[in-house]
Write a protein that holds these residues in place. Structure first.
Motif, PDB file in Angstrom:
ATOM      1  N   ALA A 153      34.238  47.602  45.682  1.00  0.00           N
ATOM      2  CA  ALA A 153      35.488  46.864  45.850  1.00  0.00           C
ATOM      3  C   ALA A 153      36.686  47.794  46.013  1.00  0.00           C
ATOM      4  O   ALA A 153      37.553  47.556  46.868  1.00  0.00           O
ATOM      5  CB  ALA A 153      35.700  45.932  44.660  1.00  0.00           C
ATOM      6  N   GLU A 175      39.087  47.930  49.332  1.00  0.00           N
ATOM      7  CA  GLU A 175      40.548  47.808  49.276  1.00  0.00           C
ATOM      8  C   GLU A 175      41.229  48.978  49.975  1.00  0.00           C
ATOM      9  O   GLU A 175      42.248  48.800  50.664  1.00  0.00           O
ATOM     10  CB  GLU A 175      41.009  47.756  47.826  1.00  0.00           C
ATOM     11  CG  GLU A 175      40.747  46.443  47.119  1.00  0.00           C
ATOM     12  CD  GLU A 175      41.381  46.432  45.744  1.00  0.00           C
ATOM     13  OE1 GLU A 175      42.320  45.647  45.532  1.00  0.00           O
ATOM     14  OE2 GLU A 175      40.944  47.217  44.890  1.00  0.00           O
ATOM     15  N   VAL A 216      39.352  41.517  49.000  1.00  0.00           N
ATOM     16  CA  VAL A 216      38.073  41.411  48.305  1.00  0.00           C
ATOM     17  C   VAL A 216      37.996  40.108  47.516  1.00  0.00           C
ATOM     18  O   VAL A 216      38.939  39.734  46.814  1.00  0.00           O
ATOM     19  CB  VAL A 216      37.879  42.594  47.330  1.00  0.00           C
ATOM     20  CG1 VAL A 216      36.607  42.412  46.498  1.00  0.00           C
ATOM     21  CG2 VAL A 216      37.819  43.912  48.094  1.00  0.00           C
ATOM     22  N   TYR A 245      34.644  37.853  45.236  1.00  0.00           N
ATOM     23  CA  TYR A 245      33.315  38.152  44.701  1.00  0.00           C
ATOM     24  C   TYR A 245      32.673  36.919  44.077  1.00  0.00           C
ATOM     25  O   TYR A 245      33.340  35.934  43.738  1.00  0.00           O
ATOM     26  CB  TYR A 245      33.390  39.273  43.663  1.00  0.00           C
ATOM     27  CG  TYR A 245      33.934  38.848  42.303  1.00  0.00           C
ATOM     28  CD1 TYR A 245      33.063  38.575  41.237  1.00  0.00           C
ATOM     29  CD2 TYR A 245      35.313  38.714  42.077  1.00  0.00           C
ATOM     30  CE1 TYR A 245      33.550  38.201  39.993  1.00  0.00           C
ATOM     31  CE2 TYR A 245      35.801  38.335  40.846  1.00  0.00           C
ATOM     32  CZ  TYR A 245      34.922  38.073  39.802  1.00  0.00           C
ATOM     33  OH  TYR A 245      35.395  37.688  38.579  1.00  0.00           O
ATOM     34  N   TYR A 296      40.323  40.450  41.792  1.00  0.00           N
ATOM     35  CA  TYR A 296      39.713  39.820  42.956  1.00  0.00           C
ATOM     36  C   TYR A 296      39.421  38.346  42.693  1.00  0.00           C
ATOM     37  O   TYR A 296      39.108  37.942  41.573  1.00  0.00           O
ATOM     38  CB  TYR A 296      38.407  40.537  43.324  1.00  0.00           C
ATOM     39  CG  TYR A 296      38.517  42.032  43.276  1.00  0.00           C
ATOM     40  CD1 TYR A 296      39.452  42.715  44.061  1.00  0.00           C
ATOM     41  CD2 TYR A 296      37.714  42.787  42.410  1.00  0.00           C
ATOM     42  CE1 TYR A 296      39.567  44.089  43.995  1.00  0.00           C
ATOM     43  CE2 TYR A 296      37.822  44.157  42.344  1.00  0.00           C
ATOM     44  CZ  TYR A 296      38.748  44.806  43.130  1.00  0.00           C
ATOM     45  OH  TYR A 296      38.865  46.167  43.056  1.00  0.00           O
TER      46      TYR A 296
END
Length: 320
Positions: free
Chosen positions: A163, A167, A173, A175, A186
């Motif tokens: 992640a 970025e 991002v 998840y 995120y």
């Protein structure tokens, strides 16, 4: 010397990283599990073995565990441990270690390399030049990662390392995890399908095993869509390979970067020779630095057990 003060032997289950293979023998009486004649070998030597050193590619099943009455510890060279029959180990109170943390940067780096390779069609463009096609016209335009939305399926240590690198490339991002991860910036999506539907690319970093077998199925791939890219640096079992091939063939998925396969080292023939797929031979952690660190941690866990001390990195299920 073992924790009970009695001499014992370490069994190496191939294949092992060469440096780790040699380092075990430098410190302990050692045997190698043979490819042929295992039953006879175990009948002769099984009672000597107090510990096993293995890797993600070394199956340690219930039959092997049962053949070693003094076995007290399994040191696994790798963060995944679906190669070990954990239930059989737990039933005997056998300590099991793995090597988390030390391979996170290399695996995350490899995931990003695959994402960029597929999105920017790096391998296809290389073939375009190598085969002399460039003078006949420019290579087609490609996608890009910057400004896109990337989903990470599995936000553990490696997922979080992925992640931060995503970025840095200028992408957003989101998840999905078994449960939301506290303190991360995120967006959490409630299912793999919901995550796939929300993003442009999906990077798979979940553990292997029965709980994740076929997790990325036709529904997830369809949600990712005809412009979507799948990257798998987890386990081949996590992705339904037949559904993946069907999605690529029909144009329902844009591309895939795969480091792992269900029946390694055999790769489905339908995935070979495609410009929309980049394939790797399970090398995400395959750097000199990382493999040395994995070996050192494997040996440190073994040494701690031999001294009767707690393991440095026990597999959570074995810690009670």
């Amino acid at each position: 010397m073992t924790p009970d003060g009695e001499p014992g032997t370490v069994l190496r289950v191939p294949p092992l990283h060469p440096g780790t293979h040699d380092a075990v023998a430098a410190s302990y009486p050692t045997l190698d599990l043979p490819a042929e004649g295992r039953e006879e070998f175990l009948a002769r030597h099984g009672a000597e073995v107090v510990a096993i050193v293995c890797s993600n590619f070394s199956p340690v099943g219930a039959d092997l565990i049962e053949a070693l009455p003094r076995l007290g510890m399994i040191a696994n060279f790798g963060v995944g441990y679906d190669n070990i029959d954990l239930a059989a180990a737990l039933s005997r109170g056998i300590a099991v270690s793995n090597t988390p943390g030390v391979l996170d940067p290399a695996v995350a780096e490899h995931a990003i390399a695959l994402l960029l390779a597929v999105r920017r069609q790096v391998v296809a463009a290389d073939r375009y030049v190598q085969e002399g096609r460039w003078p006949r016209g420019p290579f087609p335009l490609t996608g890009q990662v910057a400004g896109s939305h990337v989903g990470i399926l599995g936000l553990g240590r490696i997922g979080q390392a992925v992640a931060t690198r995503v970025e840095a490339l200028g992408a957003t991002v989101s998840y999905h995890n078994r449960r939301p991860v506290p303190g991360v910036p995120y967006a959490y999506l409630p299912s793999p399908v919901a995550l796939a539907a929300a993003v442009d690319s999906l990077i798979v970093v979940v553990p292997g095993g029965a709980a994740t077998d076929g997790l990325v199925d036709a529904e997830v791939l369809d949600a990712l869509g005809p412009d979507g890219v799948l990257v798998n640096v987890a386990r081949g079992s996590v992705v339904d390979e037949q559904a993946l091939v069907a999605a690529l063939d029909s144009g329902r998925l844009g591309g895939a970067g795969l480091d792992v396969f269900r029946d390694e080292p055999r790769v489905p023939a339908a995935l070979l020779g495609r410009d929309d797929v980049v394939l790797q031979p399970h090398t995400a952690s395959g750097t000199v630095t990382t493999r040395a660190a994995m070996g050192a941690l494997t040996l440190d866990n073994l040494a701690a057990w031999m001294r009767g001390e707690p393991l440095l990195t026990p597999i959570p299920e074995t810690t009670g």
